[in-house]
Design a protein around this motif. Structure first.
Motif, PDB file in Angstrom:
ATOM      1  N   GLY A 328      38.322 117.951 -45.344  1.00  0.00           N
ATOM      2  CA  GLY A 328      38.317 116.528 -44.799  1.00  0.00           C
ATOM      3  C   GLY A 328      40.000 116.053 -44.867  1.00  0.00           C
ATOM      4  O   GLY A 328      40.766 116.957 -45.562  1.00  0.00           O
ATOM      5  N   ALA A 329      40.301 114.996 -44.294  1.00  0.00           N
ATOM      6  CA  ALA A 329      41.669 114.619 -44.356  1.00  0.00           C
ATOM      7  C   ALA A 329      42.361 114.239 -45.851  1.00  0.00           C
ATOM      8  O   ALA A 329      43.358 114.393 -45.971  1.00  0.00           O
ATOM      9  CB  ALA A 329      41.777 113.447 -43.257  1.00  0.00           C
ATOM     10  N   VAL A 330      41.234 113.779 -46.433  1.00  0.00           N
ATOM     11  CA  VAL A 330      41.827 113.384 -47.899  1.00  0.00           C
ATOM     12  C   VAL A 330      41.435 114.772 -48.937  1.00  0.00           C
ATOM     13  O   VAL A 330      40.242 114.752 -49.649  1.00  0.00           O
ATOM     14  CB  VAL A 330      41.159 112.322 -48.429  1.00  0.00           C
ATOM     15  N   SER A 331      42.256 115.573 -48.760  1.00  0.00           N
ATOM     16  CA  SER A 331      41.984 116.881 -49.663  1.00  0.00           C
ATOM     17  C   SER A 331      43.286 117.542 -49.875  1.00  0.00           C
ATOM     18  O   SER A 331      44.373 117.403 -49.342  1.00  0.00           O
ATOM     19  CB  SER A 331      41.246 117.825 -48.645  1.00  0.00           C
ATOM     20  N   ASP A 332      43.309 118.566 -50.923  1.00  0.00           N
ATOM     21  CA  ASP A 332      44.344 119.144 -51.449  1.00  0.00           C
ATOM     22  C   ASP A 332      45.033 120.167 -50.379  1.00  0.00           C
ATOM     23  O   ASP A 332      46.131 119.986 -50.205  1.00  0.00           O
ATOM     24  CB  ASP A 332      43.777 120.270 -52.571  1.00  0.00           C
ATOM     25  N   GLN A 333      44.146 120.843 -49.489  1.00  0.00           N
ATOM     26  CA  GLN A 333      44.343 121.581 -48.697  1.00  0.00           C
ATOM     27  C   GLN A 333      45.031 120.805 -47.324  1.00  0.00           C
ATOM     28  O   GLN A 333      46.335 121.333 -46.882  1.00  0.00           O
ATOM     29  CB  GLN A 333      43.469 122.335 -47.999  1.00  0.00           C
ATOM     30  N   CYS A 334      44.861 119.609 -47.063  1.00  0.00           N
ATOM     31  CA  CYS A 334      45.495 118.838 -45.990  1.00  0.00           C
ATOM     32  C   CYS A 334      46.774 118.477 -46.522  1.00  0.00           C
ATOM     33  O   CYS A 334      47.676 118.494 -45.782  1.00  0.00           O
ATOM     34  CB  CYS A 334      44.605 117.539 -45.948  1.00  0.00           C
ATOM     35  N   ALA A 335      47.086 117.935 -47.703  1.00  0.00           N
ATOM     36  CA  ALA A 335      48.220 117.440 -48.116  1.00  0.00           C
ATOM     37  C   ALA A 335      49.403 118.752 -48.126  1.00  0.00           C
ATOM     38  O   ALA A 335      50.209 118.618 -47.629  1.00  0.00           O
ATOM     39  CB  ALA A 335      48.182 117.195 -49.714  1.00  0.00           C
ATOM     40  N   ARG A 336      48.668 120.138 -48.498  1.00  0.00           N
ATOM     41  CA  ARG A 336      49.339 121.279 -48.556  1.00  0.00           C
ATOM     42  C   ARG A 336      50.104 121.582 -47.136  1.00  0.00           C
ATOM     43  O   ARG A 336      51.165 121.748 -46.898  1.00  0.00           O
ATOM     44  CB  ARG A 336      48.609 122.220 -48.869  1.00  0.00           C
ATOM     45  N   GLU A 337      49.128 121.325 -46.233  1.00  0.00           N
ATOM     46  CA  GLU A 337      49.429 121.838 -44.740  1.00  0.00           C
ATOM     47  C   GLU A 337      50.364 120.652 -44.292  1.00  0.00           C
ATOM     48  O   GLU A 337      51.291 120.838 -43.295  1.00  0.00           O
ATOM     49  CB  GLU A 337      48.191 121.739 -44.020  1.00  0.00           C
ATOM     50  N   LEU A 338      50.117 119.365 -44.546  1.00  0.00           N
ATOM     51  CA  LEU A 338      51.069 118.426 -44.050  1.00  0.00           C
ATOM     52  C   LEU A 338      52.618 118.611 -44.518  1.00  0.00           C
ATOM     53  O   LEU A 338      53.468 118.287 -43.614  1.00  0.00           O
ATOM     54  CB  LEU A 338      50.418 116.868 -44.619  1.00  0.00           C
ATOM     55  N   ALA A 339      52.859 118.934 -45.827  1.00  0.00           N
ATOM     56  CA  ALA A 339      53.826 119.198 -46.318  1.00  0.00           C
ATOM     57  C   ALA A 339      54.653 120.455 -45.701  1.00  0.00           C
ATOM     58  O   ALA A 339      55.675 120.532 -45.296  1.00  0.00           O
ATOM     59  CB  ALA A 339      54.025 119.481 -47.968  1.00  0.00           C
ATOM     60  N   GLU A 340      53.877 121.459 -45.527  1.00  0.00           N
ATOM     61  CA  GLU A 340      54.309 122.876 -45.255  1.00  0.00           C
ATOM     62  C   GLU A 340      54.650 122.622 -43.613  1.00  0.00           C
ATOM     63  O   GLU A 340      55.706 123.220 -42.942  1.00  0.00           O
ATOM     64  CB  GLU A 340      53.299 123.933 -45.232  1.00  0.00           C
TER      65      GLU A 340
END
Length: 416
Positions: A328-340
């Motif tokens: 999902g867009a609201v997820s730990d992995q999404c936040a990680r990929e946004l930052a990286e």
């Protein structure tokens, strides 16, 4: 002199809720630093009879009565006329004030209406307080063992008038010889109740210096104030108290005086010669907006993407389709990929990503207030943070940005 102070704010606009009574807040804070006790705040409309009743009540319970507002040129500006009646005195024209008003209109090439002369009227025998930022002067009159002080309503006029003229008058009237030094400590990541609990014994045992906590916008501030005849000794007293506070809550202290957590972050980025970029979903560019308001940002912020929709997250910030589908867009992995990914796209030293549910209605199966922040620093392991924030949409977005600054500051400080 044992002080019992009442602040009377005059103006129907205050009762109607059209403006907030920030003058009373400002005056109370300033008076607290002087050790002057404020016992009552009163708000009264532009009505002669009710204002007269308010003054007589105040006289029964205060020996310093401070008025704000009602000194202007219109018929509903009644403060000095009403006070003159209560005190049995008359209003006279202050020639310096009149000259100042006349010259103001000459400079601005405007015709002065007759009612503007009213602003130069003062209570007979009063000390006139010059208005450097407006036309209506303030006044101080000592009568019947009381001090009556009058200030204009606009904060831009009242605040400098009080600091430059009102405050020194009160200090002189009280025979205040001590130097008064204040210091504001700013905290984030700890609630007001927890901070007060951590320093409860310091608050309960305060004499000199004193501690005054304030909370607002997700932050907590402590104003430390010390008095002493010698300024260096007052500063030493402040330093000693600050060290005791830092022993309990130093991990949450981010700055002093009028700074902000974003300003402190920019300072650290500049000091460490680091650049940053942001991928913002729920914050909608708020992080970048606040950063660009700080001096020196051109050397720090390379750019960012507002990736509000799932499609933009995937197309522009290169979040993997499987992440969006499975996590999902609201997820730990999404936040990680946004930052990286935003770091790689822009070539910055740091990438920060924000995603979450700001409300009022959740778009995914996560409750409103669920927020994920990702921080990717070149050469370091990416960190992600989960927040569960309460409040309205605007408050959640603002606090998300502050938490992003806070977490990044912690990482950068530990790095150094």
């Amino acid at each position: 002199m044992q002080t019992k102070t009442e602040i009377i704010a005059v103006g129907s606009e205050l009762l109607l809720g059209q403006i907030a009574n920030t003058n009373a807040q400002f005056l109370s804070q300033q008076l607290a630093e002087l050790g002057v006790n404020v016992y009552h705040h009163t708000v009264v409309g532009d009505n002669h009879k009710r204002l007269e009743e308010t003054i007589r009540i105040a006289e029964e319970r205060a020996n310093i009565i401070i008025f704000t507002g009602g000194l202007g040129p219109t018929k509903d500006d009644l403060t000095k006329e009403t006070l003159a009646k209560v005190l049995g005195t008359e209003l006279v024209t202050d020639q310096d004030a009149m000259t100042y008003i006349e010259e103001y209109y000459k400079r601005s090439k405007r015709t002065m209406s007759e009612n503007n002369k009213k602003q130069a009227l003062v209570l007979k025998g009063a000390q006139v307080l010059k208005n450097e930022y407006g036309m209506a002067p303030g006044m101080v009159l000592k009568k019947n063992e009381r001090i009556y002080m009058m200030f204009p309503g606009p904060p831009s006029e009242l605040q400098p008038m009080f600091l430059n003229h009102g405050k020194p008058y009160i200090m002189d009237a009280l025979g205040e010889q001590d130097k008064i030094i204040s210091r504001v400590l700013r905290f984030f990541g700890i609630g007001e109740s927890q901070l007060e609990t951590d320093i409860e014994d310091l608050i309960e045992g305060q004499t000199n210096p004193t501690i005054a906590p304030y909370a607002g916008d997700g932050e907590v501030t402590l104003r430390l104030t010390a008095k002493h005849a010698e300024e260096t000794t007052a500063i030493q007293l402040l330093n000693g108290l600050e060290e005791k506070v830092k022993e309990r809550a130093g991990a949450y202290l981010y700055g002093y005086e009028d700074t902000s957590i974003m300003q402190e972050l920019v300072k650290v980025l500049l000091d460490q010669k680091l650049t940053i970029s942001a991928a913002e979903s729920l914050t909608g560019g708020l992080f970048s907006e606040q950063m660009t308001a700080c001096k020196g940002t051109s050397s720090v912020l390379l750019g960012g993407i507002v990736c509000y929709s799932t499609e933009i997250k995937e197309k522009l910030v290169k979040v993997r389709p499987e992440t969006l589908e499975n996590e999902g867009a609201v997820s730990d992995q999404c936040a990680r990929e946004l930052a990286e990914n935003i770091r790689m796209i822009t070539g910055s030293d740091i990438g920060i990503g924000f995603t979450g549910e700001a409300g009022p209605v959740a778009m995914e199966d996560k409750p409103v207030g669920t927020v994920y922040i990702g921080i990717a620093i070149n050469g370091k392991e990416t960190k992600t943070y989960l927040l569960n924030l309460a409040g309205n949409r605007d408050g959640i977005r603002k606090r998300t940005v502050k938490y992003g600054c806070y977490y990044l500051l912690q990482l950068l400080k530990s790095k150094s």
